[in-house]
Design a protein around this motif. Structure first.
Motif, PDB file in Angstrom:
ATOM      1  N   LYS A 104      43.123  41.719  47.687  1.00 41.19           N
ATOM      2  CA  LYS A 104      41.793  41.114  47.557  1.00 41.19           C
ATOM      3  C   LYS A 104      40.953  41.854  46.522  1.00 41.19           C
ATOM      4  N   ILE A 105      41.120  43.160  46.453  1.00 41.38           N
ATOM      5  CA  ILE A 105      40.392  43.925  45.442  1.00 41.38           C
ATOM      6  C   ILE A 105      40.841  43.511  44.048  1.00 41.38           C
ATOM      7  N   GLU A 106      42.132  43.359  43.843  1.00 42.77           N
ATOM      8  CA  GLU A 106      42.635  42.950  42.530  1.00 42.77           C
ATOM      9  C   GLU A 106      42.213  41.527  42.184  1.00 42.77           C
ATOM     10  N   SER A 107      42.152  40.667  43.200  1.00 43.62           N
ATOM     11  CA  SER A 107      41.694  39.294  42.972  1.00 43.62           C
ATOM     12  C   SER A 107      40.245  39.287  42.486  1.00 43.62           C
ATOM     13  N   PHE A 108      39.409  40.067  43.131  1.00 43.36           N
ATOM     14  CA  PHE A 108      38.011  40.162  42.705  1.00 43.36           C
ATOM     15  C   PHE A 108      37.905  40.806  41.325  1.00 43.36           C
ATOM     16  N   ARG A 109      38.674  41.841  41.134  1.00 42.88           N
ATOM     17  CA  ARG A 109      38.607  42.563  39.859  1.00 42.88           C
ATOM     18  C   ARG A 109      39.019  41.675  38.684  1.00 42.88           C
ATOM     19  N   SER A 110      39.951  40.767  38.925  1.00 38.81           N
ATOM     20  CA  SER A 110      40.426  39.882  37.855  1.00 38.81           C
ATOM     21  C   SER A 110      39.335  38.925  37.378  1.00 38.81           C
TER      22      SER A 110
END
Length: 423
Positions: free
Chosen positions: A268-274
């Motif tokens: 989820k962190i990587e999804s937001f970061r993208s």
């Protein structure tokens, strides 16, 4: 009614045994409880005097800390036994030095309640805010162990106040005294003919008010913030991050963001970061040379948020954009910071009161969040005034701990010091 409750408890536990294979949190919930009795047997002897504190999760723990600290001073010869219901509390605080032993509360069966109280044999039991487990409460009452509720909060929608809530009302009547946060809670208890109640306020105010006196410095925050305005977004969920994203991407270079998700979920962190157009950096990957250049710092670890709030010029507190529940607004408020939250906070009296004082703002759309944040960033006087209201709000609502401790001093000090704990 009690046989039905116990039957449903056993059915629920059987289902949890199966469901744990599909959820990491449920596995912790189930497997962690298997060690509770063995840990208690090692940590508590039959000759020990003990005081038992129970917290649902991390938020209730924070409310309990001021009382635990003062109880330890008042009764230094008693061991402190601390139990949690939720993994999000236990897994974070299982090594806390504030207690002599920290365990999951075994599931609320009659057998577990008897065995737990035989092992712990507390001279006093203190429950924090919520958590009303009938078998434990009835067993405490049977053993004549004084039982208190601190920072209690009652609402009309709770089962105690429903026509079918007789069994739970019977459990509620086992408490020797209730310390509640507000008049509404007291009035609801009085409707049940429960007069053993004091409005003390919320012990979290005492907890956070001491934070400003501590060393809150963090080298990585010094390097990241520099001279920029810093917006700290604490305990965020995906619903919160959807509100924040537009302004993060459109904000000027002199505005920096810290995002501290409530759950450390790498996917989820990587999804937001993208979705970020600003340069972002993870706490776990930070380098001192990279921090000054980053526009967004994502804190993918726990334990720093309270001190990070001391660097905030504006704070967004998560949980109220969705239905998970608003997180602690008092942590940033104690540093005199303007606070923004989502719209779902009707069950949080401290947020409603601070909103009425104009130290907190609620937003429901990304456009509302962007407009409000732009005003706070551009108008220093507005930002300072709002922050002063927040800081004063905390300072003017301390004192709950002293009210509880005065009661313990008067009602139980001589008893707990002079005679052994009841078995």
């Amino acid at each position: 009614m009690r046989p039905l409750y116990n039957f449903l408890n056993h059915v629920t536990y059987a289902h949890l045994q199966l469901a744990q294979e599909f959820s990491k949190k449920l596995k912790l919930f189930v497997q962690g409880r298997k060690d509770s009795f063995s840990l208690l047997q090692k940590a508590v002897s039959s000759d020990d005097r003990t005081i038992w504190f129970h917290c649902a999760s991390l938020g209730e723990y924070e409310q309990g800390v001021p009382i635990i600290e003062e109880v330890r001073k008042m009764f230094p010869n008693h061991k402190i036994v601390l139990t949690f219901f939720s993994p999000s509390g236990f897994e974070v605080k299982k090594d806390s030095a504030i207690a002599d032993v920290v365990v999951y509360l075994p599931f609320d069966t009659q057998g577990n309640a008897r065995r737990f109280l035989e092992l712990v044999h507390p001279a006093l039991a203190i429950f924090v805010k919520y958590e009303f487990w009938p078998n434990y409460l009835f067993e405490l009452n049977t053993r004549n162990i004084p039982t208190l509720l601190i920072s209690g909060l009652f609402r009309k929608k709770q089962i105690f106040f429903k026509p079918y809530g007789g069994f739970m009302r019977k459990a509620l009547r086992t408490f020797d005294h209730f310390f509640v946060q507000d008049q509404m809670s007291k009035s609801l208890l009085e409707e049940l003919k429960l007069e053993n109640c004091t409005i003390s306020g919320d012990t979290r105010f005492d907890r956070v008010s001491h934070q400003i006196e501590m060393d809150n410095s963090l080298d990585f925050m010094e390097a990241f913030k520099g001279n920029a305005l810093c917006i700290v977004c604490g305990s965020t969920w995906p619903e919160d991050e959807a509100l924040l994203l537009e302004h993060i991407n459109s904000s000027e270079v002199h505005i920096k963001y810290v995002i501290a998700p409530h759950k450390i979920d790498s996917d989820k962190i990587e999804s937001f970061r993208s979705k970020l157009t600003k340069t972002s950096i993870l706490f776990s990957e930070k380098g001192s040379e990279d921090l000054p250049e980053a526009g967004v710092l994502i804190v993918d670890t726990i334990g720093y948020l309270t001190r990070i709030y001391s660097y905030a010029d504006i704070a967004y507190v998560g949980g109220a954009a969705g239905t998970t529940g608003l997180h602690n607004i008092l942590e940033p408020a104690t540093f005199g910071v303007p606070i923004i939250i989502g719209e779902n906070f009707n069950d949080f009296p401290e947020a409603k009161r601070l909103q009425q004082l104009a130290g907190l703002f609620s937003v429901g759309t990304p456009e509302e969040y962007t407009a409000l944040t732009q005003k706070l960033c551009s108008d220093k006087n507005f930002r300072s005034k709002t922050g002063m209201i927040s800081g004063h709000f905390v300072n003017s609502n301390t004192g709950a701990t002293r009210i509880v401790m005065d009661y313990l001093q008067e009602s139980y000090r001589d008893r707990l010091i002079q005679i052994p704990s009841k078995r």
